[in-house]
Design an enzyme around this catalytic site. Structure first.
Site, PDB file in Angstrom:
ATOM      1  N   TYR A  19     -20.133  85.353 103.030  1.00 38.57           N
ATOM      2  CA  TYR A  19     -21.148  84.474 103.595  1.00 38.57           C
ATOM      3  C   TYR A  19     -22.303  84.364 102.608  1.00 38.57           C
ATOM      4  CZ  TYR A  19     -18.816  85.152 108.090  1.00 38.57           C
ATOM      5  OH  TYR A  19     -17.906  85.182 109.107  1.00 38.57           O
ATOM      6  N   HIS A  27     -21.652  79.650 108.298  1.00 37.97           N
ATOM      7  CA  HIS A  27     -20.209  79.867 108.312  1.00 37.97           C
ATOM      8  C   HIS A  27     -19.809  80.511 106.986  1.00 37.97           C
ATOM      9  CE1 HIS A  27     -19.345  77.618 111.967  1.00 37.97           C
ATOM     10  NE2 HIS A  27     -20.214  76.720 111.553  1.00 37.97           N
ATOM     11  N   LYS A  58     -12.139  77.079 103.131  1.00 36.63           N
ATOM     12  CA  LYS A  58     -12.813  78.172 102.439  1.00 36.63           C
ATOM     13  C   LYS A  58     -12.262  78.315 101.018  1.00 36.63           C
ATOM     14  CE  LYS A  58     -13.416  80.726 106.732  1.00 36.63           C
ATOM     15  NZ  LYS A  58     -14.504  79.874 107.080  1.00 36.63           N
TER      16      LYS A  58
END
Length: 83
Positions: A19, A27, A58
């Protein structure tokens, strides 16, 4: 990775999540998979890491310990719109 917050990544099938700020406010931006230096994985495994990263939006990072006991990172950015 310096300056990042780390959390358990089991929810997304990885070892850790990273993070950019406190977990309550943002997120995660990436998934880290810790790979054993003696583990041999196939191209299909690499594709599955990438698909997971794309599906969860991601960055995918593989982390392994080298023969000199230093941590090595390899990152994959499957989507050009990821940070």
């Amino acid at each position: 990775m310096r300056g990042f917050y780390i959390a358990c990544g089991i929810k997304f099938g990885s070892s850790f999540l990273i993070y950019s700020n406190i977990l309550d406010y943002v997120h995660s931006i990436g998934s880290i998979y810790v790979i054993d230096k003696f583990l041999k994985f196939s191209p299909n495994d690499l594709i599955s890491f990438g698909r997971t990263g794309t599906t969860t939006k991601k960055i995918t990072i593989l982390a392994m310990i080298s023969k000199h006991n230093t941590i090595r990172y390899i990152g994959f950015k499957w989507n050009p719109f990821l940070p």
